[in-house]
Design an enzyme around this catalytic site. Structure first.
Site, PDB file in Angstrom:
ATOM      1  N   HIS A 111     -69.859  47.688  15.502  1.00 14.98           N
ATOM      2  CA  HIS A 111     -69.489  49.129  15.868  1.00 14.98           C
ATOM      3  C   HIS A 111     -68.175  49.079  16.663  1.00 14.98           C
ATOM      4  CE1 HIS A 111     -69.218  53.238  17.387  1.00 14.98           C
ATOM      5  NE2 HIS A 111     -70.180  53.507  16.475  1.00 14.98           N
ATOM      6  N   GLU A 188     -65.482  52.870   9.433  1.00 14.20           N
ATOM      7  CA  GLU A 188     -65.601  53.863  10.334  1.00 14.20           C
ATOM      8  C   GLU A 188     -64.045  53.730  10.953  1.00 14.20           C
ATOM      9  OE1 GLU A 188     -69.443  55.395  12.036  1.00 14.20           O
ATOM     10  OE2 GLU A 188     -68.967  53.410  13.190  1.00 14.20           O
TER      11      GLU A 188
HETATM   12  P1  PGA Z   1     -68.945  60.341  15.546  1.00 11.43           P
HETATM   13  O1  PGA Z   1     -69.370  59.115  15.768  1.00 11.43           O
HETATM   14  O2  PGA Z   1     -69.594  60.825  14.262  1.00 11.43           O
HETATM   15  O3  PGA Z   1     -69.277  61.124  16.887  1.00 11.43           O
HETATM   16  O4  PGA Z   1     -67.401  60.149  15.228  1.00 11.43           O
HETATM   17  C1  PGA Z   1     -69.483  57.986  14.649  1.00 11.43           C
HETATM   18  C2  PGA Z   1     -69.926  56.764  14.987  1.00 11.43           C
HETATM   19  O5  PGA Z   1     -69.334  56.207  16.124  1.00 11.43           O
HETATM   20  O6  PGA Z   1     -70.534  55.950  14.432  1.00 11.43           O
END
Ligand code: PGA
Length: 278
Positions: A111, A188
């Site tokens: 992540h 992401e």
């Molecule tokens: P968010 O986080 O939906 O708050 O942008 C997504 C993530 O960190 O996986």
């Protein structure tokens, strides 16, 4: 079509009583027999349309796992992080067999908050990936570019490097234990996480195509369809989920902030699933 996947990443949030209240809301929704019920209740049909995965903090994993065993909720469990050794003198760390012990089927790896705030390198993430697979868990590998990298036109080169340095060995060497369809890649963009800003669906679509291409390039003949499920994550909410899910290459979403409310998260699951059905 792959089974859709909705991941709720609670990050460093929720006590055990709060986790319990969350799961009780899930039970209420499962009992209402709306569109969401067949996705949540093991007793109902339509088992294969979507998978719901919760990512509680380590301290709530055991509680959530026991709750799920006692209830009829069809929900899977993932950890948010793991160490790459099976055990030993690593104060403060949690090993893959410990996660299996508490009922996790998945582990989130790489992540951007781990990469950026805790200095995790591609090399460390690769070791985690190997350990997770060796212990029979399924990885949810996160990849993403920063704003600066994006502005410099480096989005794909960054993502490709992250994929190569983690999945590469499993892809090209056809390493023992590589069961790609059971694994998940979450795209992401770092600048979209928690910021309320999102890429356009076209931007996401072009990245999805490239990720798909990355996996099909490395596959032997006859294995074209063998790729991990691909999710999008970063400021997903109940208002924008439909737009993302229109892209049929997308297998689901990883939700942070908006997943902290069970109601909001289930709304995302509901809208996302019906967008795909229509
Ligand atoms: P968010 O986080 O939906 O708050 O942008 C997504 C993530 O960190 O996986």
């Amino acid at each position: 079509m792959s089974r859709l996947c909705f991941v709720a990443n609670w990050k460093m949030n929720k006590s055990i009583p709060e986790a319990e209240a969350y799961l009780r809301t899930f039970e209420e929704h499962a009992a209402r027999r709306g569109i969401i019920a067949p996705l949540l209740d093991v007793g109902l049909a339509e088992t294969n349309l979507a998978e719901i995965i919760l990512a509680p903090p380590f301290t709530a994993l055991s509680f959530v796992s026991e709750f799920l065993k006692r209830s009829s909720l069809r929900v899977d469990l993932t950890a948010q992080n793991v160490h790459y050794e099976g055990g030993g003198a690593f104060t403060g760390e949690i090993s893959p067999p410990m996660l299996r012990d508490v009922g996790c089927g998945y582990v989130i790896i790489g992540h951007s908050e781990r990469r950026q705030l805790f200095g995790e390198t591609d090399e460390a993430i690769h070791r985690k990936l190997e350990a997770v697979i060796a212990y029979g868990l399924r990885p949810i590998l996160c990849i993403g570019e920063t704003l600066l990298e994006r502005q410099a036109g480096k989005t794909w080169s960054v993502l490709k490097r992250q994929l190569e340095q983690t999945f590469g060995k499993f892809l090209h060497g056809r390493e023992e234990g590589a069961r790609l369809p059971e694994w998940i890649v979450a795209y992401e963009p770092v600048w979209a996480i928690g910021s309320g800003q999102t890429p356009t669906p076209e931007d996401v679509g072009s990245v999805l195509q490239k990720i798909g291409g990355f996996f099909s390039e490395g596959l032997a003949e006859g294995q074209e369809k063998s790729r991990p499920r691909i999710l999008y994550g970063g400021s997903v909410n109940e208002d924008n989920i439909e737009t993302f899910m229109k892209d049929r290459e997308l297998d689901g979403v990883l939700v942070g902030g908006a997943s902290l409310s069970a109601e909001k998260f289930l709304k995302i699951v509901e809208c996302g699933t019906s967008a795909r059905r229509n």
